[in-house]
Design an enzyme around this catalytic site. Structure first.
Site, PDB file in Angstrom:
ATOM      1  N   THR A 124     103.064  61.824  38.288  1.00 50.35           N
ATOM      2  CA  THR A 124     103.239  63.242  38.587  1.00 50.35           C
ATOM      3  C   THR A 124     104.429  63.848  37.864  1.00 50.35           C
ATOM      4  OG1 THR A 124     102.260  62.923  40.778  1.00 50.35           O
ATOM      5  CG2 THR A 124     103.542  64.930  40.439  1.00 50.35           C
ATOM      6  N   ASN A 125     105.582  63.178  37.913  1.00 54.02           N
ATOM      7  CA  ASN A 125     106.811  63.700  37.300  1.00 54.02           C
ATOM      8  C   ASN A 125     107.458  62.665  36.392  1.00 54.02           C
ATOM      9  OD1 ASN A 125     106.947  66.304  38.629  1.00 54.02           O
ATOM     10  ND2 ASN A 125     107.425  65.195  40.503  1.00 54.02           N
ATOM     11  N   GLY A 152     103.179  46.969  38.391  1.00 56.67           N
ATOM     12  CA  GLY A 152     103.613  48.215  37.778  1.00 56.67           C
ATOM     13  C   GLY A 152     105.091  48.207  37.440  1.00 56.67           C
ATOM     14  N   ASP A 168     107.205  50.579  37.581  1.00 54.55           N
ATOM     15  CA  ASP A 168     107.998  51.283  38.587  1.00 54.55           C
ATOM     16  C   ASP A 168     108.286  50.409  39.794  1.00 54.55           C
ATOM     17  OD1 ASP A 168     105.265  51.299  39.151  1.00 54.55           O
ATOM     18  OD2 ASP A 168     105.326  53.234  40.178  1.00 54.55           O
TER      19      ASP A 168
END
Length: 261
Positions: free
Chosen positions: A11-12, A108, A110
């Site tokens: 998203t960001n 992932g 992240d």
């Protein structure tokens, strides 16, 4: 040492600069897979200039991205405008942790960065809740090893799906409702979404701890996680800097490994 850290979610995308002592600037932009390196540079130049910073002050770059289509342009940004070959999580960095899942390559970037950012600050074992496009629950062992977790749709994604799939349900803002029984459509949706997610968090935290067999420290981070402050006692700490702390630690570990080899 001036480090540009780029953390890209679905998203960001977060851009942050560390001067060797502290994070001196942070900016967010919507993640768009078609945004070019030149477009990133034009946007970032203006923001850095407003903070009294110039492209020439950047000594190194590190990137964590879960969007493969955008990684090429982020890499080009670092190469073309900062004259640096960036460190990229999963490619040329040293994490220094064991990844204890069946398919380590599927972890992932992240989630691994968060695991490191949590481990270096909090006593383990940990559950790290990251609320973004998806809501992830990651388990970190007391020794820092990544042990897997759970993935659920993010609260914004669920709200968007509800609006798109049901013709009479409007698009609403996420708010914490005081009541559990909505008296109109909007308040009923807010109650279902917000308190439903509180229930999701509380159930999964309790279930994960039960399966793990011991008390775990629970940390929450991510773009909308502040919504849940005061709504549940299952979260021990709200940490908005967890991901950046992980990126900085990975950068330090990578430099130390390179110097030792």
């Amino acid at each position: 040492m001036m480090l540009l850290a780029i953390e890209q979610g679905n998203t960001n995308t977060l851009f942050a600069i560390h001067d060797g002592k502290a994070w001196v600037a942070q900016w967010r932009v919507a993640t768009e897979t078609t945004r070019t390196a030149d477009e990133y540079a034009a946007w970032l130049y203006q923001l850095m200039h407003m903070n009294g910073l110039d492209f020439k002050v950047i000594d190194d770059c590190i990137i964590s991205s879960v969007v493969p289509q955008s990684l090429f342009n982020l890499r080009k940004l670092c190469q073309r405008y900062f004259d640096r070959q960036p460190f990229v999580i999963g490619e040329n960095t040293h994490l220094g942790i064991d990844i204890r899942i069946d398919k380590p390559r599927e972890a992932g970037a992240d989630r691994l960065v968060n695991a490191i950012g949590g481990h270096i600050k909090y006593d383990g074992p940990l559950i790290i809740i990251d609320s973004g496009t998806a809501t992830t629950f990651d388990v970190v062992a007391a020794d820092g090893g990544y042990e897997g977790g759970a993935i659920a749709p993010g609260i914004n994604l669920s709200m968007q799906a509800l609006h798109q799939a049901a013709a009479k349900l409007p698009r609403i803002a996420i708010e914490k409702p005081n009541r559990k029984i909505g008296k109109d459509t909007v308040s009923a949706m807010q109650t279902g979404i917000f308190w439903g997610y509180v229930g999701l968090i509380e159930y999964l935290v309790a279930s994960i701890q039960g399966e793990y067999g011991q008390k775990m420290t629970v940390i929450a981070t991510g773009g909308v996680v502040s919504l849940f402050e005061g709504a549940t006692d299952k979260i021990d700490y709200f940490d908005h800097d967890l991901t950046l702390r992980g990126l900085l630690e990975i950068y330090k570990r990578t430099l130390a490994t390179s110097a030792a080899s």
